[in-house]
Design a protein around this motif. Structure first.
Motif, short mmCIF file in Angstrom:
data_model
loop_
_atom_site.label_atom_id
_atom_site.label_comp_id
_atom_site.label_asym_id
_atom_site.label_seq_id
_atom_site.Cartn_x
_atom_site.Cartn_y
_atom_site.Cartn_z
N VAL A 134 0.82 -1.22 0.00
CA VAL A 134 0.00 0.00 0.00
C VAL A 134 0.84 1.27 0.00
O VAL A 134 0.40 2.31 -0.48
N ARG A 176 1.93 1.54 -3.72
CA ARG A 176 0.79 1.56 -4.64
C ARG A 176 -0.12 2.76 -4.42
O ARG A 176 -0.61 3.35 -5.38
N HIS A 177 -0.37 3.11 -3.15
CA HIS A 177 -1.34 4.18 -2.86
C HIS A 177 -0.75 5.34 -2.07
O HIS A 177 -1.47 6.29 -1.75
N PRO A 236 -0.59 -1.97 5.99
CA PRO A 236 -1.77 -1.12 5.76
C PRO A 236 -2.48 -0.69 7.03
O PRO A 236 -3.19 0.31 7.04
N GLY A 276 -13.43 -1.92 -3.51
CA GLY A 276 -12.66 -0.73 -3.87
C GLY A 276 -11.74 -0.24 -2.78
O GLY A 276 -11.06 0.79 -2.97
N LEU A 277 -11.70 -0.92 -1.63
CA LEU A 277 -10.79 -0.50 -0.56
C LEU A 277 -9.35 -0.62 -1.03
O LEU A 277 -8.96 -1.62 -1.63
N ARG A 278 -8.57 0.41 -0.76
CA ARG A 278 -7.20 0.45 -1.26
C ARG A 278 -6.33 -0.53 -0.47
O ARG A 278 -6.13 -0.38 0.72
N THR A 306 0.19 -3.21 -9.66
CA THR A 306 0.16 -1.78 -9.98
C THR A 306 1.04 -1.50 -11.19
O THR A 306 1.92 -2.29 -11.53
#
Length: 205
Positions: free
Chosen positions: A120, A123-124, A143, A158-160, A165
């Motif tokens: 995460v 990626r986010h 996370p 849709g939860l990150r 990626t």
């Protein structure tokens, strides 16, 4: 809107008159050939199909061979449609970088580099759980809590989270054209362009 297809050569830097060093990308753009002109009467919408890159005839289907022969050109590797193409375009017209001016702005579309399965943080852009204090151990890039408890007893779509990626179609807007080399079919644009070296780039202006 009009455009051209090219390949990303790589990145370099240019020194400006005021002493600044600007990171820029070299793109080998064109020459491209107009392989089809679509109209509202025949196709239901206006568009211009453009071809780039040479392809062997033995690797081209017969239907596409006929398609390229209509335009009186050799088979092309990459075909892209541009809607609302500026100016009049005829079958077989050649598009080069001469249509771009220094100081103008373009949009670049490419496929970003694939990163594989990532956490995460990469990626986010998560910050991780935190420091090593307060009982945290080996959780710097985790996370953390994902929320739901007894209600609603599920993870929302849709939860990150961690996952594959990169490898996406990315559009970067308003890149300035710093240099144009018509004899070498080269464009030098400010900033970075999505994709690896030698990957296809679609340029819209």
């Amino acid at each position: 809107m009009s455009g051209i297809i090219g390949k990303k050569i790589g990145m370099t830097s240019l020194y400006m008159e005021d002493g600044r060093a600007l990171a820029c990308t070299l793109i080998e753009a064109g020459p491209c050939v107009v392989t089809q002109v679509k109209t509202v009467a025949t196709d239901g919408y206006d568009a211009v199909q453009v071809g780039y890159g040479e392809k062997k005839e033995k690797h081209t289907t017969k239907s596409l061979l006929g398609h390229f022969k209509k335009a009186k050109t050799t088979p092309k590797k990459k075909l892209v449609e541009f809607r609302s193409f500026e100016g009049t375009s005829n079958l077989g017209d050649v598009i080069t970088v001469e249509g771009f001016e220094v100081g103008s702005f373009i949009d670049a579309i490419g496929t970003s580099k694939g990163k594989g399965f990532q956490g995460v943080v990469k990626r986010h852009g998560f910050g991780g759980v935190g420091g090593q204090t307060h009982g945290q151990h080996n959780r710097g890039r985790h996370p953390g809590s994902i929320g739901a408890c007894s209600f609603p007893s599920r993870v929302f779509k849709g939860l990150r989270m961690a996952g594959r990626t990169g490898g996406n179609r990315v559009k970067v807007q308003n890149l300035e054209v710093l240099k144009v080399y018509p004899e070498k079919n080269l464009l030098v644009v400010s900033g970075s362009v999505p994709g690896a070296k030698n990957s296809y780039v679609i340029i819209e202006n």
